[in-house]
Design a protein around this motif. Structure first.
Motif, short mmCIF file in Angstrom:
data_model
loop_
_atom_site.label_atom_id
_atom_site.label_comp_id
_atom_site.label_asym_id
_atom_site.label_seq_id
_atom_site.Cartn_x
_atom_site.Cartn_y
_atom_site.Cartn_z
N SER A 35 0.84 -1.19 0.00
CA SER A 35 0.00 0.00 0.00
C SER A 35 0.87 1.24 0.00
CB SER A 35 -0.91 0.00 1.24
OG SER A 35 -1.51 1.25 1.44
N ASP A 36 0.30 2.34 -0.52
CA ASP A 36 1.00 3.62 -0.48
C ASP A 36 0.70 4.38 0.80
OD1 ASP A 36 -1.58 4.37 -0.85
OD2 ASP A 36 -1.21 5.70 -2.54
N SER A 37 0.17 3.69 1.80
CA SER A 37 -0.17 4.19 3.14
C SER A 37 -1.55 4.85 3.19
CB SER A 37 0.88 5.17 3.69
OG SER A 37 0.76 6.45 3.11
N THR A 38 -2.30 4.87 2.08
CA THR A 38 -3.67 5.39 2.12
C THR A 38 -4.69 4.28 2.38
OG1 THR A 38 -3.98 5.15 -0.27
CG2 THR A 38 -3.08 7.25 0.53
N ARG A 78 -9.57 2.23 4.48
CA ARG A 78 -9.04 3.49 3.95
C ARG A 78 -8.56 4.37 5.10
NH1 ARG A 78 -9.63 4.00 -1.37
NH2 ARG A 78 -11.27 2.78 -2.40
N VAL A 79 -7.37 4.91 4.96
CA VAL A 79 -6.76 5.74 5.99
C VAL A 79 -7.06 7.20 5.67
CG1 VAL A 79 -4.61 6.47 7.07
CG2 VAL A 79 -4.93 4.08 6.39
N VAL A 80 -7.66 7.88 6.64
CA VAL A 80 -7.99 9.29 6.46
C VAL A 80 -6.81 10.12 6.96
CG1 VAL A 80 -9.59 11.14 7.04
CG2 VAL A 80 -10.42 8.80 6.78
N LYS A 81 -6.16 10.83 6.05
CA LYS A 81 -5.02 11.66 6.43
C LYS A 81 -5.52 12.98 7.03
CE LYS A 81 -1.74 8.92 5.09
NZ LYS A 81 -0.83 8.34 6.08
N GLU A 82 -4.92 13.35 8.15
CA GLU A 82 -5.37 14.57 8.82
C GLU A 82 -4.56 15.75 8.30
OE1 GLU A 82 -6.95 13.48 13.05
OE2 GLU A 82 -4.80 13.14 12.92
#
Length: 674
Positions: free
Chosen positions: A619-622, A670-674
């Motif tokens: 993953s690209d970290s998202t 899914r990772v929500v970037k702050e």
């Protein structure tokens, strides 16, 4: 009784129609004086005839009522014979309803319970009244159906031979059970993951820590949670199950609140929370809560683990990659503990995971160096059939036969040398399902775990009671962790690391960080590489260990050429069903897919043995691919790199399972970037 009633209705209706018809005909004849009828019948005679008809009808009605009363009484007597005579009061006290139906499923009798509750179903089709009762045709003799009728809950049992339905009122029980369940005790622990990094030397006067504490207290107040601070960075929690339910519905928004508090900080604070419930013994609940918080911490923190007795763990949060911990004091304490445990053991065996890669091999060799420093008899368990080809090649080109015999041992020989005080060190693995020498693990009384993978949720693969556990998901590789243990140990003189070991460890860091190109690689990986360089690690040789043969390069290209896009930003590729490929090759195919623009997560699937299909996820970290892989057979790993292996399935079945898991869990991952 129903047949008699129907016959009576038909007879009575027919007789009434005949009487009306005869009266009408007589009236017409009399009015028109047909056949000179008025000369034969006068008015008094007409009244006598009508009176006679009325008397006959009354007698008929009275007789019919007597007959039906007798039939009803006989029916009641038959029911009494069936259920026992003169016990109606007992049934009422026990709130048990009885319904008898005929062969056409029409109700012919009910006891007083339903009458008292104004449920009038006599002569109704019982299936029309309660359609779910038709399910008895597919249930066993002992089958029970639960029904809700007019705000009452019933357990229903059917006796087909007697045509009898038994309704047991469980409303009071259900109400009490729901009340007790809602008020059941829940025990938990809330811990600030990186308290020392955030607070520094300011402790409670630190503004960020104060805001975090206030957020915790406000959240506890909102959900009626009792807090007791027992350590600077930890709180003991007691609440009721209804409070836990409310927090679960809220998705534990406290985690997001703490994220917002630290969004502008160099070291943003995060929380790990563990809850335990569904058991009467508070001591057991406390143990379960401690285990939950350990799992939350070992999975990188910033998440909630809810443990319900007898069921699988539930996870909330954990979508963010683990915050890098730069606390060298903690590493020094851990290093001294490792040295102390090794010194107190009679001998030591060290092993990595199945299909050992360069990171597993390098970390095992680093731990071997620590054992050599402690002057303990130690070996790395090595099975040539259970390592990757590059790892096997590195061993053959780096060590002579004499050196290899001093470093490595086969699983069978290791099993024969296990003593009561033998220590087994698991490096780059914590899951028993991934250990190549499980018999040695079962025989050893002491087990130490050093790993950088997030802890797996499966209870049946957890090592029971290890004497030492160091799982740090913020680290990019196991070699990074071992390099820090060697560097920051307080031993004097310092631990010596052979150049060949350091080079292989550097190769392991290169592998797991993608030569430092993988997103999420922190300063610790570079610092660990500097440590290894101090011990003489050779960059060129470390890189050469990881170079592909032309055949492997061609195979990777062939696998990547099958790429497909099932969801936006998601790609997967597959190897040929009849071709067995190296696990590292599958991982490289996934990495190759991730290098393409617009790809957030990539999955490569291939057969690594005759009965095993592996999936490598990147993953690209998202997108948290660890959450995706955990939904498959004993999968796990990191937010940005994870995998799993499936036994006795085809590649097409593995693809179908992956797509199903993605469909159900992609939004959660899914990772929500702050």
């Amino acid at each position: 009784m129903k047949k008699h009633l129907q016959r009576f209705r038909i007879f009575f209706t027919s007789a009434a129609l005949i009487e009306i018809l005869l009266i009408a005909v007589f009236g017409v004849f009399y009015y028109l004086n047909l056949f000179d009828i008025q000369s034969y019948i006068d008015v008094p005679l007409i009244f006598i005839i009508l009176a006679s008809i009325i008397i006959i009808d009354l007698v008929f009605t009275f007789t019919a009522s007597i007959i039906f009363s007798k039939l009803r009484r006989n029916s009641d007597l038959k029911a009494a014979d069936l259920i026992g005579g003169d016990i109606q009061e007992a049934y009422n006290f026990g709130m048990i309803g009885l319904v008898i139906v005929d062969e056409n499923n029409r109700v012919v009798w009910v006891n007083d319970l339903f009458k008292d509750r104004q449920i009038d179903i006599i002569d109704e089709d019982i299936y029309s009244w309660q359609p779910r009762l038709q399910e008895f045709s597919s249930l066993s003799v002992d089958g029970v159906i639960k029904l809700e009728i007019n705000s009452h809950n019933y357990d229903v049992k059917y006796l087909p031979d007697a045509g009898l339905y038994i309704f047991r009122d469980r409303t009071e029980y259900e109400t009490n059970f729901s009340l007790l369940k809602a008020q059941a005790i829940v025990i938990g622990i809330i811990m600030i993951d990186n308290y020392s990094d955030v607070s520094g030397t300011a402790d409670d006067s630190n503004d960020v820590i104060s805001k975090v504490r206030n957020a915790i207290f406000e959240y506890a107040k909102k959900y009626n949670v009792l807090l007791k601070r027992y350590r600077n960075d930890a709180y003991f929690v007691v609440c009721q199950y209804q409070s836990l339910q409310a927090m679960e519905e809220d998705k534990f928004s406290l985690l997001e609140t703490v994220h917002k508090i630290g969004e502008k900080q160099d070291n943003p604070p995060t929380l790990s929370i563990g809850f335990a419930h569904n058991f009467a013994d508070v001591v057991k609940l406390s143990e379960m809560a401690e285990n939950s918080i350990d799992i939350a911490m070992s999975r990188g923190g910033d998440q909630v683990v809810v443990s319900k007795y007898g069921e699988d763990l539930k996870f909330y949060g954990g979508k963010f990659d683990a915050q890098e911990n730069r606390n060298k004091v903690k590493v020094r304490i851990l290093a001294d503990s490792v040295v102390s445990l090794i010194k107190s053991s009679s001998n030591v065996f060290i092993t990595g995971h199945n299909m050992m890669d360069m990171d597993a091999l390098g970390s095992c060799l680093g731990l071997k160096a620590i054992c050599d420093y402690c002057k303990k008899d130690s070996f790395v368990i090595y099975d040539p059939k259970s390592v990757e080809s590059k790892t096997r090649g590195a061993i053959l080109t780096t060590f002579s036969r004499e050196d290899a015999d001093k470093i490595f041992i086969s699983p069978n020989n290791a099993l024969s040398k296990v003593e009561p005080n033998t220590l087994l060190i698991l490096s780059d693995v914590h899951n028993s399902a991934h250990i190549p020498c499980i018999e040695v693990a079962k025989k050893c009384a002491k087990i130490m775990i050093i790993d950088h993978h997030r802890r797996n949720a499966a209870k049946d693969t957890v090592i029971d009671s290890p004497v030492f556990t160091y799982i740090e998901p913020s680290a990019a590789s196991a070699c990074e962790l071992v390099a820090e243990l060697i560097k920051y140990s307080s031993t004097n003189p310092r631990i010596q690391l052979p150049q060949s070991y350091a080079t292989i460890m550097l190769s392991g860091i290169f592998l797991d960080t993608g030569f430092f190109k993988v997103k999420g690689v922190g300063m610790r990986a570079f610092e660990a590489s500097m440590i290894l360089k101090e011990y003489g690690a050779d960059n060129a040789v470390a890189d050469d260990f990881l170079k592909d043969e032309y055949e492997e390069y061609d195979l990777i290209t062939k696998i990547v050429s099958t790429i497909k896009t099932p969801f936006y930003g998601i790609r997967y590729c597959v190897a040929d069903e009849n071709e067995i490929v190296d696990k590292a090759t599958i991982a490289k195919a996934a990495n190759r897919c991730l290098e393409l623009k617009g790809v957030n997560a990539a999955f490569a699937i291939g057969r690594i043995s005759s009965d095993t299909v592996a999936i490598s996820a990147r993953s690209d970290s998202t997108i948290n691919v660890q959450l995706i892989m955990e939904k498959l057979d004993n999968g796990g790993g990191h937010l940005i790199a994870a995998g799993t292996a499936m036994k006795n399935v085809s590649i097409s079945v593995a693809v179908d399972r992956l797509l199903l898991v993605l469909e159900e869990n992609l939004n959660k991952a899914r990772v929500v970037k702050e």
